[in-house]
Scaffold this motif. Structure first.
Motif, PDB file in Angstrom:
ATOM      1  N   VAL A 100       0.844  -1.190   0.000  1.00 31.06           N
ATOM      2  CA  VAL A 100       0.000   0.000   0.000  1.00 31.06           C
ATOM      3  C   VAL A 100       0.878   1.238   0.000  1.00 31.06           C
ATOM      4  O   VAL A 100       1.634   1.471   0.954  1.00 31.06           O
ATOM      5  N   GLU A 101       0.772   2.034  -1.071  1.00 29.01           N
ATOM      6  CA  GLU A 101       1.528   3.269  -1.161  1.00 29.01           C
ATOM      7  C   GLU A 101       0.744   4.419  -0.520  1.00 29.01           C
ATOM      8  O   GLU A 101      -0.487   4.408  -0.489  1.00 29.01           O
ATOM      9  N   SER A 102       1.489   5.412  -0.059  1.00 27.51           N
ATOM     10  CA  SER A 102       0.881   6.631   0.456  1.00 27.51           C
ATOM     11  C   SER A 102       1.890   7.763   0.351  1.00 27.51           C
ATOM     12  O   SER A 102       3.076   7.524   0.107  1.00 27.51           O
ATOM     13  N   GLY A 103       1.399   8.989   0.531  1.00 27.60           N
ATOM     14  CA  GLY A 103       2.290  10.135   0.600  1.00 27.60           C
ATOM     15  C   GLY A 103       2.388  10.965  -0.656  1.00 27.60           C
ATOM     16  O   GLY A 103       3.103  11.959  -0.680  1.00 27.60           O
ATOM     17  N   VAL A 162       7.285   9.364  -0.515  1.00 26.77           N
ATOM     18  CA  VAL A 162       6.208   8.395  -0.650  1.00 26.77           C
ATOM     19  C   VAL A 162       6.610   7.120   0.081  1.00 26.77           C
ATOM     20  O   VAL A 162       7.794   6.791   0.162  1.00 26.77           O
ATOM     21  N   SER A 163       5.603   6.445   0.612  1.00 24.35           N
ATOM     22  CA  SER A 163       5.834   5.252   1.428  1.00 24.35           C
ATOM     23  C   SER A 163       5.128   4.049   0.824  1.00 24.35           C
ATOM     24  O   SER A 163       4.112   4.207   0.136  1.00 24.35           O
ATOM     25  N   CYS A 164       5.658   2.890   1.133  1.00 28.79           N
ATOM     26  CA  CYS A 164       5.049   1.636   0.693  1.00 28.79           C
ATOM     27  C   CYS A 164       5.063   0.681   1.876  1.00 28.79           C
ATOM     28  O   CYS A 164       6.115   0.150   2.238  1.00 28.79           O
ATOM     29  N   THR A 223       8.300  -1.172   5.796  1.00 28.61           N
ATOM     30  CA  THR A 223       7.930  -0.078   4.906  1.00 28.61           C
ATOM     31  C   THR A 223       9.139   0.341   4.081  1.00 28.61           C
ATOM     32  O   THR A 223      10.261   0.383   4.577  1.00 28.61           O
ATOM     33  N   TYR A 242      10.537   3.431   1.541  1.00 31.49           N
ATOM     34  CA  TYR A 242      10.313   4.846   1.270  1.00 31.49           C
ATOM     35  C   TYR A 242      11.054   5.272   0.004  1.00 31.49           C
ATOM     36  O   TYR A 242      12.075   4.692  -0.367  1.00 31.49           O
ATOM     37  N   TYR A 269       4.399   3.683  -8.165  1.00 33.25           N
ATOM     38  CA  TYR A 269       4.043   2.349  -7.694  1.00 33.25           C
ATOM     39  C   TYR A 269       5.238   1.702  -7.006  1.00 33.25           C
ATOM     40  O   TYR A 269       6.365   1.838  -7.472  1.00 33.25           O
ATOM     41  N   GLN A 296      -1.194  -0.124  -5.307  1.00 31.27           N
ATOM     42  CA  GLN A 296      -2.201   0.496  -6.158  1.00 31.27           C
ATOM     43  C   GLN A 296      -1.734   1.813  -6.766  1.00 31.27           C
ATOM     44  O   GLN A 296      -2.364   2.332  -7.685  1.00 31.27           O
ATOM     45  N   THR A 354       0.326   5.850  -6.087  1.00 34.01           N
ATOM     46  CA  THR A 354       0.009   7.134  -5.477  1.00 34.01           C
ATOM     47  C   THR A 354       0.443   8.230  -6.441  1.00 34.01           C
ATOM     48  O   THR A 354       1.523   8.164  -7.027  1.00 34.01           O
TER      49      THR A 354
END
Length: 130
Positions: A5-8, A20-22, A82, A84, A99, A122, A124
Motif C-alpha cells: 500500500v503506497e501513500s504520501g 512516498v511510502s510503501c 515499509t 520509502y 508504484y 495500487q 500514489t
C-alpha cells in the motif's frame, strides 16, 4: 499473500521535496522484507511504466535511474516493513503515478522491467507543478 500500500503522494512545486511510502504486509517466517527485492516505478500519462529506483535483496545494492540519481533516495524500515522513496529537487517531468513493487525471486539485479515483479501496490499520484 504479500500486500503493498503506497501513500504520501501529492502536489509539490518544482524544486520541492516529497516522500512516498510503501507499507508491505503478508510476509511469512521464511520470507521477510530482507528476502524481497523492492522497487519504485512511475507512470506518466501516455507513457510506459518505468523503474526509478530499486533495492536488490540478493546483492544488497540499490539502483537508481540516471534521471533521478542524486535526487531520489530509496530506504527500508524493517521494523515497520515499509519502503520509502525520498524525492528532492523535483521537476515537472517527475509527475506520475508512483508504484512500489516487490518480488522474492530476483537474482543479481533488481533493475528489471515491470513484468519481473509479482507484487504491486495500487499507486500514489505525484504532481510537480507551480
Amino acid at each position: 499473500q504479500v500486500h503493498l500500500v503506497e501513500s504520501g503522494g501529492g502536489l509539490v512545486q518544482p524544486g520541492g521535496s516529497l516522500s512516498v511510502s510503501c507499507a508491505i504486509s503478508g510476509f511469512t517466517s521464511e520470507f521477510t522484507l530482507d528476502h524481497y527485492s523492492v522497487a519504485w516505478f512511475r507512470q506518466a500519462p501516455g507513457k510506459e511504466r518505468e523503474g526509478v529506483a530499486c533495492f536488490s535483496s540478493s546483492t544488497g545494492k540499490t539502483f537508481y535511474k540516471d534521471i533521478v540519481k542524486g535526487r531520489f533516495t530509496l530506504s527500508r524500515d524493517h521494523a515497520k516493513n515499509t519502503v520509502y522513496l525520498q524525492m528532492n529537487s523535483l521537476k515537472p517531468e517527475d509527475t506520475g503515478v508512483y508504484y512500489c513493487a516487490a518480488d522474492p525471486l530476483l537474482f543479481n539485479t533488481c533493475n528489471l522491467p515491470p513484468n519481473a515483479y509479482d507484487h504491486w501496490g495500487q499507486g500514489t499520484q505525484v504532481t510537480v507543478s507551480s
